[in-house]
Design an enzyme around this catalytic site. Structure first.
Site, PDB file in Angstrom:
ATOM      1  N   ARG A  31      17.366  28.736 -12.973  1.00  0.00           N
ATOM      2  CA  ARG A  31      17.227  27.728 -11.665  1.00  0.00           C
ATOM      3  C   ARG A  31      18.601  28.139 -10.777  1.00  0.00           C
ATOM      4  O   ARG A  31      18.745  27.470  -9.922  1.00  0.00           O
ATOM      5  CB  ARG A  31      17.348  26.291 -12.204  1.00  0.00           C
ATOM      6  CG  ARG A  31      16.067  25.856 -12.744  1.00  0.00           C
ATOM      7  CD  ARG A  31      15.674  24.411 -12.486  1.00  0.00           C
ATOM      8  NE  ARG A  31      16.858  23.615 -13.202  1.00  0.00           N
ATOM      9  CZ  ARG A  31      16.926  22.214 -13.276  1.00  0.00           C
ATOM     10  NH1 ARG A  31      16.281  21.808 -12.252  1.00  0.00           N
ATOM     11  NH2 ARG A  31      17.891  21.907 -13.885  1.00  0.00           N
ATOM     12  N   ASP A  32      19.669  28.904 -11.333  1.00  0.00           N
ATOM     13  CA  ASP A  32      20.744  29.211 -10.465  1.00  0.00           C
ATOM     14  C   ASP A  32      21.115  30.525 -10.648  1.00  0.00           C
ATOM     15  O   ASP A  32      22.262  31.103 -10.809  1.00  0.00           O
ATOM     16  CB  ASP A  32      21.950  28.420 -11.002  1.00  0.00           C
ATOM     17  CG  ASP A  32      22.977  28.193  -9.874  1.00  0.00           C
ATOM     18  OD1 ASP A  32      22.708  28.670  -8.792  1.00  0.00           O
ATOM     19  OD2 ASP A  32      24.086  27.873 -10.159  1.00  0.00           O
ATOM     20  N   ILE A  33      20.357  31.455 -10.342  1.00  0.00           N
ATOM     21  CA  ILE A  33      20.635  32.859 -10.247  1.00  0.00           C
ATOM     22  C   ILE A  33      20.991  33.242  -8.950  1.00  0.00           C
ATOM     23  O   ILE A  33      20.543  33.023  -7.924  1.00  0.00           O
ATOM     24  CB  ILE A  33      19.067  33.743 -10.396  1.00  0.00           C
ATOM     25  CG1 ILE A  33      18.467  33.457 -11.806  1.00  0.00           C
ATOM     26  CG2 ILE A  33      19.394  35.254 -10.170  1.00  0.00           C
ATOM     27  CD1 ILE A  33      19.458  34.041 -13.108  1.00  0.00           C
ATOM     28  N   ASN A  37      26.726  34.155 -10.901  1.00  0.00           N
ATOM     29  CA  ASN A  37      26.196  33.926 -12.477  1.00  0.00           C
ATOM     30  C   ASN A  37      25.547  35.491 -13.061  1.00  0.00           C
ATOM     31  O   ASN A  37      24.841  35.343 -13.982  1.00  0.00           O
ATOM     32  CB  ASN A  37      24.918  32.992 -12.483  1.00  0.00           C
ATOM     33  CG  ASN A  37      25.843  31.644 -12.094  1.00  0.00           C
ATOM     34  OD1 ASN A  37      26.771  31.491 -12.341  1.00  0.00           O
ATOM     35  ND2 ASN A  37      24.833  30.561 -11.575  1.00  0.00           N
ATOM     36  N   THR A  70      22.502  27.456  -6.260  1.00  0.00           N
ATOM     37  CA  THR A  70      23.567  27.887  -5.254  1.00  0.00           C
ATOM     38  C   THR A  70      22.784  27.957  -4.069  1.00  0.00           C
ATOM     39  O   THR A  70      21.704  28.536  -3.786  1.00  0.00           O
ATOM     40  CB  THR A  70      24.045  29.140  -5.608  1.00  0.00           C
ATOM     41  OG1 THR A  70      24.603  28.896  -6.884  1.00  0.00           O
ATOM     42  CG2 THR A  70      25.211  29.386  -4.780  1.00  0.00           C
TER      43      THR A  70
END
Length: 207
Positions: A31-33, A37, A70
């Site tokens: 959910r936050d690639i 990260n 992001t």
């Protein structure tokens, strides 16, 4: 960071996401690639990090949730469905893959995708990070074209039309053939339409 290292980083991210989606039970959506990260070790191997927003998929529910991630990397469908699927990570992977090739966030390129006609006169070489010379190796050039083609497939506005991370990994493992045309002549529209795809018509390109 030369082209070969960038290609391997993108492949490493793809394999990590494929593991989360297909080798974990239940499947995990990160959910936050984003580029922030993805960590690199001293050998430039890529590792996906920061699982603070990760979600385990319940295959028997809608997996609705609040929007996290992001800005600039989040899949557009989350704004109106709030339903998390592995295709959300696929979209984010597409953004990161283009960012790795360009050396900057592909915000402008993403805006062009809403009007494909604007891609006709835009070339892949003009999108690539100009801090590096164009690759002299035919193999490296083929890898860049393949990655760009798959990245655009990941950015398809229709989640169901995006490839899976497993399909992407299979693409990276398959053999390559000659581009047929010089790298300098390849347009972004050809990539979006999968005209330069190495394996011809595949499920990945029929989007």
């Amino acid at each position: 960071m030369d082209w070969k290292k960038r290609v391997e980083i993108i492949k490493g991210i793809a394999h990590a996401l494929s593991y989360l989606h297909y080798d974990c039970s239940p499947p995990i959506v990160h959910r936050d690639i984003s580029s922030n990260n993805v960590l690199l070790n001293s050998s430039f191997e890529a590792f996906v990090a920061d699982f603070g927003t990760a979600k385990m998929l319940d295959l028997e529910s809608s997996n609705q949730t609040i929007i996290v991630g992001t800005c600039g990397y989040v899949a557009p469908e989350l704004a109106y469905t709030l339903a998390v699927t592995e295709k959300c990570d696929v979209y984010s992977f597409g953004v990161v893959a283009l960012e790795t090739l360009m050396g900057k966030h592909p915000e402008e390129v993403l805006s062009w995708l809403s009007s494909p006609i604007s891609l006709v006169n835009r070339r892949l070489v003009d999108m690539l990070d100009n801090r590096l010379p164009l690759p002299r190796s035919q193999l490296v050039a083929q890898n860049l074209v393949r990655i760009a083609t798959l990245a655009f497939a990941c950015l398809n506005p229709q989640p169901k039309s995006r490839p899976t991370m497993k399909e992407l990994c299979e693409e990276f493992l398959c053999g390559q053939t000659s581009l047929g045309v010089p790298l300098r002549m390849i347009s972004l529209l050809q990539l979006v339409n999968c005209e330069m795809h190495m394996r011809g018509k595949t499920e990945t390109c029929n989007v």
